[in-house]
Design a protein around this motif. Sequence first.
Motif, short mmCIF file in Angstrom:
data_model
loop_
_atom_site.label_atom_id
_atom_site.label_comp_id
_atom_site.label_asym_id
_atom_site.label_seq_id
_atom_site.Cartn_x
_atom_site.Cartn_y
_atom_site.Cartn_z
N LEU A 145 48.66 37.87 60.31
CA LEU A 145 48.35 37.78 61.74
C LEU A 145 47.46 38.92 62.20
O LEU A 145 46.56 38.72 63.03
N PHE A 146 47.70 40.12 61.69
CA PHE A 146 46.98 41.30 62.15
C PHE A 146 45.85 41.71 61.22
O PHE A 146 45.23 42.76 61.41
N TRP A 147 45.56 40.93 60.19
CA TRP A 147 44.48 41.25 59.27
C TRP A 147 43.11 41.29 59.96
O TRP A 147 42.32 42.21 59.67
N PRO A 148 42.78 40.37 60.89
CA PRO A 148 41.48 40.48 61.57
C PRO A 148 41.34 41.76 62.39
O PRO A 148 40.25 42.35 62.44
N VAL A 194 59.86 44.13 63.49
CA VAL A 194 59.86 43.04 62.51
C VAL A 194 58.48 42.41 62.41
O VAL A 194 58.01 42.08 61.31
N ILE A 195 57.80 42.25 63.54
CA ILE A 195 56.54 41.51 63.57
C ILE A 195 55.36 42.35 63.06
O ILE A 195 54.55 41.87 62.27
N PHE A 196 55.24 43.59 63.51
CA PHE A 196 54.06 44.38 63.18
C PHE A 196 54.09 44.82 61.72
O PHE A 196 55.14 45.18 61.19
N PRO A 197 52.93 44.84 61.07
CA PRO A 197 52.87 45.26 59.66
C PRO A 197 53.11 46.76 59.51
O PRO A 197 52.83 47.54 60.42
#
Length: 117
Positions: free
Chosen positions: A13-16, A81-84
């Motif tokens: 999700l946060f790769w971009p 939990v959500i954030f890498p």
Amino acid sequence: MQIKSLSDIPDALFWPLKQWAEQSNLNFNILVGTCTLLTIFLLFAGYFMMRKIGKIEDERTATIYLAAASIMLSISLICDVIFPSDYLINQFRMIKYIVMMLSGLIYLVVTYRKEMR
């Protein structure tokens, strides 16, 4: 980035955002500056709303502040939990604080508007 397991979803999700921030120093500085300005704004807005609602010593306001704190704590746990946790760790920590303060501020504003009517 390929998703091989359930734990790869937050990274995907946060790769971009990671790619955009690492593209140049200007992009990274924009990310950090925007997050810093949002954090400062939310701190002042939260302080302003707490002053409008009243002191903590009152029975009515103590429950409001306790509910806001519990909402902020639950949002913090969800963001953990959500954030890498592999890259941009400090930046995502700042974004977590922004989301926490925003949720607490939204609760305070809604409660203030409901009680003033």
